[in-house]
Scaffold this motif. Structure first.
Motif, PDB file in Angstrom:
ATOM      1  N   THR A 119     -45.937   5.868  85.954  1.00  0.00           N
ATOM      2  CA  THR A 119     -46.282   5.702  87.360  1.00  0.00           C
ATOM      3  C   THR A 119     -46.786   4.280  87.615  1.00  0.00           C
ATOM      4  N   GLY A 120     -46.772   3.917  88.907  1.00  0.00           N
ATOM      5  CA  GLY A 120     -47.058   2.539  89.269  1.00  0.00           C
ATOM      6  C   GLY A 120     -45.788   1.719  89.318  1.00  0.00           C
ATOM      7  N   LYS A 121     -44.647   2.414  89.436  1.00  0.00           N
ATOM      8  CA  LYS A 121     -43.342   1.745  89.438  1.00  0.00           C
ATOM      9  C   LYS A 121     -43.090   1.039  90.771  1.00  0.00           C
ATOM     10  N   GLY A 122     -42.090   0.188  90.782  1.00  0.00           N
ATOM     11  CA  GLY A 122     -41.677  -0.469  92.016  1.00  0.00           C
ATOM     12  C   GLY A 122     -41.087   0.533  92.988  1.00  0.00           C
ATOM     13  N   LEU A 123     -41.170   0.241  94.285  1.00  0.00           N
ATOM     14  CA  LEU A 123     -40.699   1.179  95.311  1.00  0.00           C
ATOM     15  C   LEU A 123     -39.205   1.440  95.236  1.00  0.00           C
ATOM     16  N   ASN A 124     -38.437   0.469  94.706  1.00  0.00           N
ATOM     17  CA  ASN A 124     -36.986   0.649  94.667  1.00  0.00           C
ATOM     18  C   ASN A 124     -36.510   1.389  93.421  1.00  0.00           C
ATOM     19  N   TYR A 125     -37.436   1.832  92.570  1.00  0.00           N
ATOM     20  CA  TYR A 125     -37.003   2.670  91.429  1.00  0.00           C
ATOM     21  C   TYR A 125     -38.019   3.781  91.128  1.00  0.00           C
ATOM     22  N   GLY A 126     -38.478   4.428  92.200  1.00  0.00           N
ATOM     23  CA  GLY A 126     -39.277   5.634  92.001  1.00  0.00           C
ATOM     24  C   GLY A 126     -40.761   5.512  92.229  1.00  0.00           C
ATOM     25  N   GLY A 127     -41.235   4.345  92.672  1.00  0.00           N
ATOM     26  CA  GLY A 127     -42.658   4.187  92.934  1.00  0.00           C
ATOM     27  C   GLY A 127     -43.081   4.845  94.236  1.00  0.00           C
ATOM     28  N   SER A 128     -44.391   4.914  94.432  1.00  0.00           N
ATOM     29  CA  SER A 128     -44.930   5.551  95.641  1.00  0.00           C
ATOM     30  C   SER A 128     -45.606   4.533  96.538  1.00  0.00           C
ATOM     31  N   LEU A 129     -45.364   4.660  97.819  1.00  0.00           N
ATOM     32  CA  LEU A 129     -46.149   3.896  98.784  1.00  0.00           C
ATOM     33  C   LEU A 129     -47.616   4.274  98.635  1.00  0.00           C
ATOM     34  N   ALA A 130     -48.493   3.312  98.853  1.00  0.00           N
ATOM     35  CA  ALA A 130     -49.960   3.472  98.780  1.00  0.00           C
ATOM     36  C   ALA A 130     -50.491   3.570  97.363  1.00  0.00           C
ATOM     37  N   GLY A 133     -58.983   7.788  92.953  1.00  0.00           N
ATOM     38  CA  GLY A 133     -57.872   7.673  93.889  1.00  0.00           C
ATOM     39  C   GLY A 133     -56.592   7.161  93.253  1.00  0.00           C
ATOM     40  N   GLY A 134     -56.718   6.260  92.283  1.00  0.00           N
ATOM     41  CA  GLY A 134     -55.532   5.703  91.632  1.00  0.00           C
ATOM     42  C   GLY A 134     -54.739   6.756  90.893  1.00  0.00           C
ATOM     43  N   VAL A 135     -55.422   7.532  90.063  1.00  0.00           N
ATOM     44  CA  VAL A 135     -54.702   8.550  89.295  1.00  0.00           C
ATOM     45  C   VAL A 135     -54.235   9.684  90.198  1.00  0.00           C
ATOM     46  N   ALA A 136     -54.964   9.928  91.290  1.00  0.00           N
ATOM     47  CA  ALA A 136     -54.528  10.955  92.233  1.00  0.00           C
ATOM     48  C   ALA A 136     -53.171  10.592  92.832  1.00  0.00           C
ATOM     49  N   VAL A 137     -53.016   9.336  93.253  1.00  0.00           N
ATOM     50  CA  VAL A 137     -51.739   8.926  93.833  1.00  0.00           C
ATOM     51  C   VAL A 137     -50.670   8.773  92.748  1.00  0.00           C
ATOM     52  N   MET A 160     -45.670  11.257  90.681  1.00  0.00           N
ATOM     53  CA  MET A 160     -44.952  12.190  89.810  1.00  0.00           C
ATOM     54  C   MET A 160     -44.311  13.316  90.625  1.00  0.00           C
ATOM     55  N   ALA A 161     -45.048  13.830  91.607  1.00  0.00           N
ATOM     56  CA  ALA A 161     -44.528  14.915  92.445  1.00  0.00           C
ATOM     57  C   ALA A 161     -43.301  14.449  93.229  1.00  0.00           C
ATOM     58  N   GLN A 162     -43.378  13.236  93.778  1.00  0.00           N
ATOM     59  CA  GLN A 162     -42.235  12.701  94.528  1.00  0.00           C
ATOM     60  C   GLN A 162     -41.025  12.504  93.615  1.00  0.00           C
ATOM     61  N   ASN A 163     -41.271  12.038  92.378  1.00  0.00           N
ATOM     62  CA  ASN A 163     -40.174  11.865  91.423  1.00  0.00           C
ATOM     63  C   ASN A 163     -39.514  13.199  91.097  1.00  0.00           C
ATOM     64  N   SER A 164     -40.337  14.246  90.966  1.00  0.00           N
ATOM     65  CA  SER A 164     -39.797  15.576  90.659  1.00  0.00           C
ATOM     66  C   SER A 164     -38.938  16.096  91.811  1.00  0.00           C
ATOM     67  N   MET A 165     -39.339  15.777  93.043  1.00  0.00           N
ATOM     68  CA  MET A 165     -38.594  16.224  94.223  1.00  0.00           C
ATOM     69  C   MET A 165     -37.427  15.292  94.576  1.00  0.00           C
ATOM     70  N   ARG A 166     -37.385  14.123  93.927  1.00  0.00           N
ATOM     71  CA  ARG A 166     -36.427  13.068  94.287  1.00  0.00           C
ATOM     72  C   ARG A 166     -36.531  12.748  95.780  1.00  0.00           C
ATOM     73  N   TYR A 167     -37.794  12.503  96.183  1.00  0.00           N
ATOM     74  CA  TYR A 167     -38.097  12.315  97.594  1.00  0.00           C
ATOM     75  C   TYR A 167     -39.278  11.364  97.706  1.00  0.00           C
ATOM     76  N   SER A 168     -39.406  10.665  98.838  1.00  0.00           N
ATOM     77  CA  SER A 168     -40.529   9.759  99.039  1.00  0.00           C
ATOM     78  C   SER A 168     -41.270  10.081 100.326  1.00  0.00           C
ATOM     79  N   TRP A 169     -42.593  10.113 100.249  1.00  0.00           N
ATOM     80  CA  TRP A 169     -43.427  10.279 101.436  1.00  0.00           C
ATOM     81  C   TRP A 169     -43.700   8.921 102.065  1.00  0.00           C
ATOM     82  N   THR A 170     -44.061   8.903 103.330  1.00  0.00           N
ATOM     83  CA  THR A 170     -44.427   7.661 104.000  1.00  0.00           C
ATOM     84  C   THR A 170     -45.806   7.212 103.513  1.00  0.00           C
ATOM     85  N   PHE A 171     -46.135   5.958 103.819  1.00  0.00           N
ATOM     86  CA  PHE A 171     -47.459   5.432 103.467  1.00  0.00           C
ATOM     87  C   PHE A 171     -48.545   6.304 104.089  1.00  0.00           C
ATOM     88  N   GLU A 172     -48.373   6.645 105.359  1.00  0.00           N
ATOM     89  CA  GLU A 172     -49.390   7.445 106.058  1.00  0.00           C
ATOM     90  C   GLU A 172     -49.560   8.817 105.426  1.00  0.00           C
TER      91      GLU A 172
END
Length: 448
Positions: free
Chosen positions: A196-207, A375-379, A384-396
């Motif tokens: 985790t902590g990946k770039g947004l264009n290969y599976g990272g999370s906003l925020a 907060g860091g490990v929470a996000v 990880m959850a977004q990677n499992s779903m192959r989906y991305s949530w918005t920053f908000e």
């Protein structure tokens, strides 16, 4: 007395069996003494030897990391991964690259991570890793070769459902990219959720970048509100100028505070007019320079060599966000003498035990690292959850989930402190809340 003797016996055993590991000794002592009231009410934990098991890592991996610099010279560093506890989920915790890294520091960080991750209520266990490699002054190519060598060994010990590392000191987006590239190359699989902590264009999370600093401010804001206080118009000192400190400054300023100081490992800057965050980001994130460069652009600011003096600056709120054990008893006394009202830990255990005791004895509001910097490990878990779903949530969406998680951590810590006779002591409360979930899971899974 029998219970106190039992806890002291476990602490003494850890110290005897892990000689010289001061950081690890300190965190074990802090947690075990905090949870004594739980053991008194629930003898089942002692009967099942939960303490004896919880202080022992499930696995410790140590390895050599050979790499070649740009001049062709071969160097060898030490690599570590401590997989501490997987009772509630796969091991989860960062990788730290810093010359100070040794087994004691990795074990201390891994032990802390067990309870911090438990507090998030997300299904992640605790682990930590890293190396005594120093990325400062290294070229991108040298850092890439080191990361590739490090991952060549680490990849056999991690996995989506086994162990999911992230970044820490010295490991940002660049390093995570190199590590993930090597993992993918060796495993021949696009397992995005393995880091985790990946770039947004290969599976990272906003925020994710903002999460630890923002989470610290969300937690401490709740603590201040309960005492009838707020960040608005308060003077704040924040140590560090890395990821955690940068976004703590950003959110503090958003909350209406004036942040007057920040630092790096060489020294600190004091700007009476308020820290220019854009300038700090330019120096640290773009130039990868030193904080002393701040005064080149802002001559009215002051630069001081050495980091300890930052705590002598008068402030209402102090947020240590640099490294472990940076705020000692002398620093705590200086803060109290200058009228500090609250201290919130953004780094991992940045305050010494005697400093914490002094702050609490002098009625300073204290937000402990296990809770306040979760907060860091929470996000990371949300990534990880977004990677499992192959989906991305918005920053908000991610930021709102973070706010809710930090609020839950705060309320659970406050509730446990009150329930076990330590009302208002968030340190005891968060240790108890984190311990209970892990201990109950260990009981349910038998002796393993």
């Amino acid at each position: 007395m029998i219970l106190a003797s039992y806890v002291e016996e476990i602490i003494a055993k850890v110290q005897a069996e892990n000689p010289g590991e001061t950081e690890f000794h300190n965190t074990v002592k802090e947690v075990l003494t905090s949870i004594a009231p739980v053991l008194e009410k629930n003898p089942k934990y002692q009967q099942a030897a939960i303490l004896e098991r919880i202080v022992e890592p499930e696995r410790v991996v140590m390895f050599r990391v050979p790499w070649t610099d740009d001049a062709g010279k071969v160097h060898v560093n030490k690599g570590y991964r401590v997989q501490f506890n997987s009772a509630i989920g796969p091991y989860k915790g960062g990788l730290r690259l810093h010359p100070s890294v040794n087994l004691s520091i990795i074990k201390f960080l891994g032990f802390e991570q067990v309870f911090k991750n438990s507090l998030t209520t997300l299904p992640i266990g605790g682990g930590k890793g890293g190396s005594n490699f120093d990325p400062k002054g290294k070229s991108d190519a040298e850092i890439m070769r080191f990361c590739q060598s490090f991952m060549t060994e680490l990849c056999r010990h991690i996995g989506l459902n086994t162990d999911v590392p992230a970044g820490d000191i010295g490991v940002g987006g660049r390093e995570i990219g190199y590590l993930y590239g090597q993992y993918k190359r060796i495993r021949n699989a696009y397992d995005a959720g393995v880091l985790t902590g990946k770039g947004l264009n290969y599976g990272g999370s906003l925020a994710r970048t903002e999460a630890t600093g923002y989470g610290l401010l969300y937690f401490t804001k709740l603590m201040l509100a309960d005492a009838g206080l707020d960040y608005k118009d308060k003077t704040v000192v924040i140590s560090g100028s890395g990821n955690v400190a940068t976004y703590a400054i950003e959110k503090a300023q958003e909350f209406g505070a004036k942040v007057v100081a920040c630092s790096d490992s060489n020294g600190y800057v004091y700007d009476k007019d308020g820290i220019d965050l854009a300038l700090v980001k330019e120096i640290k994130e773009v130039r990868r320079g030193r904080i002393k460069e701040y005064v080149d652009a802002k001559p009215s600011a002051e630069y001081h060599e050495g980091c300890k003096g930052i705590w002598t600056i008068p402030c209402d709120i102090a947020l240590p966000c640099a490294t472990q054990q940076e705020l000692d008893l002398e620093s705590a006394k200086a803060l109290v003498a200058n009228g500090v009202k609250a201290v919130g830990e953004g780094a991992n255990m940045p305050s010494t035990l005697d400093a914490i005791e002094y702050l609490q004895n002098n009625n300073v509001l204290f937000a402990p690292a296990k809770a306040a910097n979760a907060g860091g490990v929470a996000v990371s878990a949300l990534e990880m959850a977004q990677n499992s779903m192959r989906y991305s949530w918005t920053f908000e969406e991610v930021d709102n989930k973070l706010k809710n998680i930090m609020a839950d951590i705060y309320e659970n810590s406050k509730r446990c402190a009150k329930e076990y006779g330590h009302e208002g002591d968030l340190l005891v409360g968060c240790n108890i809340a984190g311990f209970l979930k892990v201990a109950d899971a260990m009981l349910a899974q038998g002796v393993c």
